[in-house]
Design a protein around this motif. Structure first.
Motif, PDB file in Angstrom:
ATOM      1  N   PRO B  46       0.830  -1.206   0.000  1.00 27.67           N
ATOM      2  CA  PRO B  46       0.000   0.000   0.000  1.00 27.67           C
ATOM      3  C   PRO B  46       0.861   1.251   0.000  1.00 27.67           C
ATOM      4  O   PRO B  46       1.938   1.266   0.576  1.00 27.67           O
ATOM      5  N   SER B  47       0.375   2.269  -0.633  1.00 25.21           N
ATOM      6  CA  SER B  47       1.262   3.374  -0.965  1.00 25.21           C
ATOM      7  C   SER B  47       1.490   4.367   0.161  1.00 25.21           C
ATOM      8  O   SER B  47       2.176   5.356  -0.033  1.00 25.21           O
ATOM      9  N   PHE B  48       0.902   4.135   1.368  1.00 25.10           N
ATOM     10  CA  PHE B  48       1.188   5.126   2.397  1.00 25.10           C
ATOM     11  C   PHE B  48       2.607   5.008   2.922  1.00 25.10           C
ATOM     12  O   PHE B  48       3.049   5.787   3.753  1.00 25.10           O
ATOM     13  N   LYS B  49       3.333   4.000   2.419  1.00 25.33           N
ATOM     14  CA  LYS B  49       4.766   3.945   2.716  1.00 25.33           C
ATOM     15  C   LYS B  49       5.464   3.513   1.427  1.00 25.33           C
ATOM     16  O   LYS B  49       5.141   2.483   0.852  1.00 25.33           O
ATOM     17  N   SER B  59       5.594   0.551  -6.914  1.00 24.07           N
ATOM     18  CA  SER B  59       5.507   1.626  -7.884  1.00 24.07           C
ATOM     19  C   SER B  59       4.104   2.218  -7.910  1.00 24.07           C
ATOM     20  O   SER B  59       3.808   3.092  -8.678  1.00 24.07           O
ATOM     21  N   ALA B  60       3.233   1.685  -7.043  1.00 33.32           N
ATOM     22  CA  ALA B  60       1.844   2.144  -7.030  1.00 33.32           C
ATOM     23  C   ALA B  60       1.704   3.332  -6.107  1.00 33.32           C
ATOM     24  O   ALA B  60       1.080   3.264  -5.062  1.00 33.32           O
ATOM     25  N   ILE B  61       2.317   4.415  -6.523  1.00 30.86           N
ATOM     26  CA  ILE B  61       2.323   5.595  -5.675  1.00 30.86           C
ATOM     27  C   ILE B  61       0.914   6.137  -5.575  1.00 30.86           C
ATOM     28  O   ILE B  61       0.194   6.229  -6.553  1.00 30.86           O
ATOM     29  N   ASN B  62       0.521   6.530  -4.395  1.00 29.84           N
ATOM     30  CA  ASN B  62      -0.743   7.222  -4.166  1.00 29.84           C
ATOM     31  C   ASN B  62      -1.975   6.362  -4.331  1.00 29.84           C
ATOM     32  O   ASN B  62      -3.074   6.895  -4.352  1.00 29.84           O
ATOM     33  N   LYS B  63      -1.840   5.041  -4.466  1.00 25.07           N
ATOM     34  CA  LYS B  63      -3.045   4.242  -4.677  1.00 25.07           C
ATOM     35  C   LYS B  63      -3.874   4.081  -3.407  1.00 25.07           C
ATOM     36  O   LYS B  63      -5.088   3.957  -3.483  1.00 25.07           O
ATOM     37  N   TRP B  64      -3.228   4.027  -2.282  1.00 27.36           N
ATOM     38  CA  TRP B  64      -3.945   3.762  -1.022  1.00 27.36           C
ATOM     39  C   TRP B  64      -3.482   4.672   0.096  1.00 27.36           C
ATOM     40  O   TRP B  64      -2.865   4.215   1.053  1.00 27.36           O
ATOM     41  N   PRO B  65      -3.779   5.942   0.005  1.00 29.13           N
ATOM     42  CA  PRO B  65      -3.333   6.835   1.074  1.00 29.13           C
ATOM     43  C   PRO B  65      -4.116   6.617   2.373  1.00 29.13           C
ATOM     44  O   PRO B  65      -5.222   6.072   2.364  1.00 29.13           O
ATOM     45  N   ALA B  66      -3.510   7.068   3.452  1.00 29.69           N
ATOM     46  CA  ALA B  66      -4.149   7.014   4.766  1.00 29.69           C
ATOM     47  C   ALA B  66      -4.581   8.425   5.153  1.00 29.69           C
ATOM     48  O   ALA B  66      -3.820   9.379   5.010  1.00 29.69           O
ATOM     49  N   VAL B  67      -5.808   8.540   5.628  1.00 31.00           N
ATOM     50  CA  VAL B  67      -6.400   9.839   5.948  1.00 31.00           C
ATOM     51  C   VAL B  67      -6.893   9.828   7.386  1.00 31.00           C
ATOM     52  O   VAL B  67      -7.510   8.852   7.828  1.00 31.00           O
ATOM     53  N   ILE B  90      -2.765  12.009   5.860  1.00 31.44           N
ATOM     54  CA  ILE B  90      -3.362  13.218   5.288  1.00 31.44           C
ATOM     55  C   ILE B  90      -4.473  13.680   6.232  1.00 31.44           C
ATOM     56  O   ILE B  90      -5.390  12.907   6.530  1.00 31.44           O
ATOM     57  N   PRO B  91      -4.439  14.917   6.690  1.00 27.73           N
ATOM     58  CA  PRO B  91      -5.511  15.385   7.584  1.00 27.73           C
ATOM     59  C   PRO B  91      -6.770  15.750   6.799  1.00 27.73           C
ATOM     60  O   PRO B  91      -6.684  16.302   5.696  1.00 27.73           O
ATOM     61  N   ALA B  92      -7.919  15.446   7.406  1.00 26.74           N
ATOM     62  CA  ALA B  92      -9.216  15.843   6.824  1.00 26.74           C
ATOM     63  C   ALA B  92     -10.155  16.052   7.998  1.00 26.74           C
ATOM     64  O   ALA B  92     -10.948  15.191   8.346  1.00 26.74           O
ATOM     65  N   THR B  93     -10.042  17.218   8.617  1.00 37.47           N
ATOM     66  CA  THR B  93     -10.640  17.408   9.940  1.00 37.47           C
ATOM     67  C   THR B  93     -12.066  17.940   9.920  1.00 37.47           C
ATOM     68  O   THR B  93     -12.643  18.209  10.975  1.00 37.47           O
ATOM     69  N   ASP B  94     -12.628  18.110   8.734  1.00 37.12           N
ATOM     70  CA  ASP B  94     -14.063  18.374   8.659  1.00 37.12           C
ATOM     71  C   ASP B  94     -14.589  17.733   7.377  1.00 37.12           C
ATOM     72  O   ASP B  94     -13.801  17.359   6.509  1.00 37.12           O
ATOM     73  N   PRO B  95     -15.893  17.575   7.272  1.00 36.63           N
ATOM     74  CA  PRO B  95     -16.444  16.840   6.122  1.00 36.63           C
ATOM     75  C   PRO B  95     -16.071  17.446   4.768  1.00 36.63           C
ATOM     76  O   PRO B  95     -15.777  16.718   3.821  1.00 36.63           O
ATOM     77  N   GLU B  96     -16.068  18.784   4.705  1.00 34.18           N
ATOM     78  CA  GLU B  96     -15.732  19.402   3.418  1.00 34.18           C
ATOM     79  C   GLU B  96     -14.291  19.081   3.035  1.00 34.18           C
ATOM     80  O   GLU B  96     -13.967  18.811   1.875  1.00 34.18           O
ATOM     81  N   MET B  97     -13.428  19.118   4.034  1.00 35.60           N
ATOM     82  CA  MET B  97     -12.023  18.806   3.777  1.00 35.60           C
ATOM     83  C   MET B  97     -11.879  17.363   3.337  1.00 35.60           C
ATOM     84  O   MET B  97     -11.098  17.058   2.427  1.00 35.60           O
ATOM     85  N   LEU B  98     -12.646  16.466   3.952  1.00 33.14           N
ATOM     86  CA  LEU B  98     -12.554  15.064   3.576  1.00 33.14           C
ATOM     87  C   LEU B  98     -12.956  14.887   2.117  1.00 33.14           C
ATOM     88  O   LEU B  98     -12.322  14.168   1.354  1.00 33.14           O
ATOM     89  N   MET B  99     -14.019  15.573   1.719  1.00 35.20           N
ATOM     90  CA  MET B  99     -14.463  15.469   0.316  1.00 35.20           C
ATOM     91  C   MET B  99     -13.366  15.973  -0.614  1.00 35.20           C
ATOM     92  O   MET B  99     -13.062  15.341  -1.633  1.00 35.20           O
ATOM     93  N   GLN B 100     -12.765  17.080  -0.260  1.00 42.80           N
ATOM     94  CA  GLN B 100     -11.710  17.646  -1.099  1.00 42.80           C
ATOM     95  C   GLN B 100     -10.506  16.714  -1.156  1.00 42.80           C
ATOM     96  O   GLN B 100      -9.934  16.484  -2.226  1.00 42.80           O
ATOM     97  N   VAL B 101     -10.138  16.169  -0.009  1.00 39.02           N
ATOM     98  CA  VAL B 101      -9.010  15.233   0.042  1.00 39.02           C
ATOM     99  C   VAL B 101      -9.288  14.045  -0.871  1.00 39.02           C
ATOM    100  O   VAL B 101      -8.438  13.638  -1.667  1.00 39.02           O
ATOM    101  N   VAL B 102     -10.487  13.504  -0.777  1.00 37.02           N
ATOM    102  CA  VAL B 102     -10.812  12.321  -1.591  1.00 37.02           C
ATOM    103  C   VAL B 102     -10.757  12.676  -3.066  1.00 37.02           C
ATOM    104  O   VAL B 102     -10.212  11.926  -3.878  1.00 37.02           O
ATOM    105  N   GLU B 103     -11.296  13.831  -3.426  1.00 39.69           N
ATOM    106  CA  GLU B 103     -11.258  14.217  -4.846  1.00 39.69           C
ATOM    107  C   GLU B 103      -9.821  14.411  -5.315  1.00 39.69           C
ATOM    108  O   GLU B 103      -9.464  14.004  -6.430  1.00 39.69           O
TER     109      GLU B 103
END
Lengths: 145, 360
Positions: B46-49, B59-67, B90-103
């Motif tokens: 998984p790509s978080f490391k 080589s699967a960079i960014n496929k499975w980040p941790a939030v 990756i921090p996502a400390t409110d719902p809007e931020m989580l949506m943005q992070v996921v996008e």
């Protein structure tokens, strides 16, 4: 001390830019190897250091040590063929020295090169090294140390 | 029948293991297991490391980040972690931020995420404000998978996570009250952990409990009780991890569990959960300890392993265990359906990847 994008790159050392390691030959003919400050910036804080044991033969561009940070684990590649003659005892308990002093107390391993006169031709130093590091950082999209 | 001397010969033939001292009595016990288990083994990167050995390069960079929905913060501050595990996420400390992070991460190529956060003083991660946006994410991106660390939940909370579309529910199971009280500083009971497991097992989410080996200051205490608890429920897989002293409270005396002790626990887990997928997760002490632990895991017949250390793939091959590499979190790809989907992204390990350049 020369710098490239904020990363110290001492111009008196030898480098393998692809492997991001430095090397320095001492008077006894032993080669000290370490991670560049660029490599340290990419890896983050090192938390573990596992060198090959003294007496082991390592091949050029193969691992002579494994280092691990919170976000990365990978090899430190030997820039030459050689035999391990010394590992850094400080790093066993203070692996963070690799980041804090990569060209000094944070050296990774010492080798007795098997074919120095041949292998040295694949290493670079001085302005050539600085230019190649700059190019590598550009390709890598690296913002700087 | 593979006897101990054959196993020793195999280990001696793996260059990456030249410098390792294997525990001979454990090898004797493992030799029987090794000979009986020639099932395939899965390796996960998984790509978080970012991960690179002589055998394998992720080589699967960014496929499975941790939030993390709390960023680096955690109120519980357990002695074994002190929120260190949240820091690189990756921090996502409110719902809007989580949506943005996921996008953003989907635009970067992510296929899913590990979603977690710091706990409150009851060992609960407060997902309630995020449930609507999780629902929206799953509706907008139905193929985007979410593996969520639930911590302790009741039946209602479990149902809410299910309704939001969470794919995989993960939680640490602790079998010793002393560990809950002393390491977690928590006024909850062992029964609360089992009740959470029971609640999650009643949903349609895939349930993947974790056991942290060595949680009690580096010593094993409640791990066997945790195994017994897990055996009572139809979980999809069990993930075993090992406490990492470099993350622990420096004022508390955490020792690194001995690799042979961990290896013996692998055998015990395999015996208790004969038909359950058992995986070795990302968290384990680095260096030589990790190489030994990984080797014991392969010999004990575990079904999968995240971030295999140097020599692991060679050992699996030598023991006749076929293998593939998946770029996902191990908790997500443990059913045939998931594996079939992931197989499109899996790579054979017959080649050594040197896609890595330098340290990147």
């Amino acid at each position: 001390m020369a710098t490239v994008r904020g990363c110290d790159i001492p111009d008196e050392l030898f480098y393998n830019v692809d492997s991001n390691v430095w090397a320095s030959l001492d008077e006894s003919g032993n080669l000290t190897i370490g991670m560049t400050s660029y490599a340290c910036s990419l890896s983050g804080q090192i938390v573990s250091y596992t060198p090959r044991k003294v007496g082991k033969l390592v091949k050029k561009n193969k691992s002579c040590a494994t280092v691990e940070s919170g976000k990365w684990v990978g090899p430190v590649k030997a820039p030459v063929d050689g035999e391990v003659v010394e590992v850094n005892p400080l790093l066993e308990t203070q692996p963070e020295l690799i980041n804090a002093d990569p060209y000094g107390q944070g050296w990774i391993i010492r080798l007795r090169p098997s074919h120095w006169s041949e292998d040295v031709t694949d290493l670079i130093s001085g302005d050539v090294a600085l230019a190649q590091f700059d190019k590598k950082m550009e390709v890598d999209g690296f913002g700087g140390c | 029948m593979l006897i101990t001397s054959n196993l020793v010969k195999i280990l001696d033939g793996i260059e990456a293991y030249d410098d390792l001292d294997f525990h001979q009595p454990l090898l004797q016990r493992l030799s029987t297991q090794s000979s009986q288990c020639v099932k395939p083994i899965r390796f996960y990167t998984p790509s978080f490391k970012k991960f690179h050995t002589e055998e394998l390069c992720s080589s699967a960079i960014n496929k499975w980040p941790a939030v993390s929905i709390t960023g680096p913060e955690c109120k519980l501050q357990c002695d074994h972690c002190k929120a260190n595990i949240l820091k690189p996420m990756i921090p996502a400390t409110d719902p809007e931020m989580l949506m943005q992070v996921v996008e953003n991460i989907i635009a970067d190529g992510a296929e899913g995420m590990l979603l977690t956060g710091g706990s409150n003083h009851r060992n609960e991660v407060e997902y309630t404000p995020f449930l609507p946006v999780i629902t929206k994410i799953k509706q907008q991106y139905p193929e985007f998978r979410i593996a969520l660390h639930t911590a302790l939940v009741d039946q209602q909370q479990a149902r809410e996570l299910e309704s939001a579309g969470v794919d995989v529910a993960m939680l640490d199971i602790i079998g010793a009250q002393d560990t809950i009280t002393q390491v977690y500083h928590l006024k909850r009971r062992v029964e609360d952990f089992e009740q959470s497991l029971a609640a999650l097992s009643q949903t349609s989410m895939r349930v993947v409990p974790h056991i942290v080996i060595g949680l009690h200051y580096g010593h094993l205490l409640g791990e066997w009780q945790a195994l017994e608890m897990i055996a009572r429920y139809p979980v999809d897989a069990l993930v075993l991890v090992v406490v990492m002293p470099q993350h622990t409270d420096p004022t508390r005396m955490f020792v690194t569990p001995q690799a042979e002790t961990v290896g013996q626990f692998f055998l015990d887990a395999r015996k208790v959960l004969k038909d359950t997928e058992i995986l070795l997760g990302c968290a384990r002490p680095p260096g030589v300890s990790k190489q030994l632990i990984d080797a014991y895991a392969i010999m004990a017949g575990l079904n999968g392993m995240a971030h295999p250390s140097e020599g692991a793939i060679s050992l699996a091959s030598s023991l006749g265990r076929s293998h593939r590499v998946y770029s996902s979190c191990c908790s997500i790809a443990t059913t045939e359906a998931m594996l079939t989907r992931e197989a499109g992204h899996a790579t054979s390990v017959s080649r050594i990847s040197v896609a890595n350049i330098g340290m990147k």
